[in-house]
Design a protein around this motif. Structure first.
Motif, short mmCIF file in Angstrom:
data_model
loop_
_atom_site.label_atom_id
_atom_site.label_comp_id
_atom_site.label_asym_id
_atom_site.label_seq_id
_atom_site.Cartn_x
_atom_site.Cartn_y
_atom_site.Cartn_z
N THR A 51 0.77 -1.14 -0.09
CA THR A 51 -0.05 0.06 0.15
C THR A 51 1.02 1.37 0.12
O THR A 51 0.56 2.29 -0.80
CB THR A 51 -1.02 0.15 1.19
N ASP A 52 2.04 1.19 0.66
CA ASP A 52 2.94 2.42 0.83
C ASP A 52 3.48 2.71 -0.64
O ASP A 52 3.63 3.59 -1.21
CB ASP A 52 4.14 2.20 1.95
N PRO B 52 -8.65 -9.15 -3.25
CA PRO B 52 -9.13 -10.15 -2.50
C PRO B 52 -9.35 -10.02 -0.78
O PRO B 52 -10.30 -10.77 -0.45
CB PRO B 52 -8.05 -11.31 -2.45
N ARG B 53 -8.85 -8.94 -0.35
CA ARG B 53 -9.19 -8.41 0.99
C ARG B 53 -9.53 -7.11 1.01
O ARG B 53 -8.72 -6.11 1.39
CB ARG B 53 -7.85 -8.64 1.79
N PRO B 54 -10.84 -6.68 0.51
CA PRO B 54 -11.23 -5.14 0.79
C PRO B 54 -11.58 -4.87 2.01
O PRO B 54 -11.27 -3.49 1.92
CB PRO B 54 -12.45 -5.20 -0.12
N GLY C 265 -8.44 -3.94 8.55
CA GLY C 265 -8.54 -4.63 10.03
C GLY C 265 -8.19 -6.09 9.92
O GLY C 265 -8.33 -6.82 10.94
N THR C 266 -7.82 -6.70 8.85
CA THR C 266 -7.46 -8.18 8.64
C THR C 266 -6.15 -8.32 9.50
O THR C 266 -5.76 -9.77 9.78
CB THR C 266 -7.51 -8.71 7.43
N GLY C 267 -5.27 -7.46 9.62
CA GLY C 267 -4.07 -7.88 10.34
C GLY C 267 -2.73 -8.07 9.17
O GLY C 267 -1.73 -8.54 9.62
N GLN C 268 -3.51 -8.39 8.08
CA GLN C 268 -2.64 -8.69 6.94
C GLN C 268 -2.40 -7.67 6.10
O GLN C 268 -3.26 -6.92 5.54
CB GLN C 268 -3.24 -9.92 6.37
N PRO C 269 -1.03 -7.13 5.67
CA PRO C 269 -1.04 -5.92 4.78
C PRO C 269 -1.48 -6.43 3.39
O PRO C 269 -1.31 -7.60 2.94
CB PRO C 269 0.45 -5.88 4.81
N ARG C 270 -1.96 -5.42 2.78
CA ARG C 270 -2.36 -5.78 1.50
C ARG C 270 -1.11 -5.67 0.39
O ARG C 270 -0.12 -4.78 0.60
CB ARG C 270 -3.46 -4.58 0.98
N THR C 271 -1.38 -6.51 -0.65
CA THR C 271 -0.47 -6.16 -1.92
C THR C 271 -1.24 -6.04 -3.02
O THR C 271 -2.30 -6.51 -2.96
CB THR C 271 0.51 -7.50 -1.62
#
Length: 105
Positions: free
Chosen positions: A5-6, A31-33, A36-42
């Protein structure tokens, strides 16, 4: 290639929060819109280019929602004004910003 995201924020000129809103409002497929999932988005290259197109349209004065709709195709018409994005140039610009290289616009 995947981007954080950065990375996407740096490449597009958007803030981290703006990128997050684009994803959570489903303006770009991810896939993770939800946050708060604790997983960084890529993001893959296609997602980066889509967000870059949305960012360019927002910077041109469109609302994020309108920009997302319009960014779905390389050519589109908005009332009497026609807008076209050079997707290859946008792609090169986004990659250059990721790598902090100057680009020939």
């Amino acid at each position: 290639m995947t981007h954080t995201t950065d990375d996407v924020a740096r490449a597009t000129g958007l803030s981290y929060r703006q990128v997050d809103r684009i994803v959570t409002r489903r303006y770009v497929d991810h896939p993770r819109p939800q946050p708060g999932t604790g997983q960084p988005r890529t993001f893959d290259d296609a997602q980066l280019d889509r967000i870059g197109a949305i960012a360019a349209l927002i910077q041109a004065g469109l609302t994020p929602r309108r920009a997302a709709v319009i960014a779905q195709s390389p050519e589109y018409e908005l009332g009497p004004v026609q807008i076209q994005i050079d997707s290859q140039r946008l792609h090169r610009t986004l990659r250059a910003r990721l790598h902090n290289n100057p680009t020939n616009n």
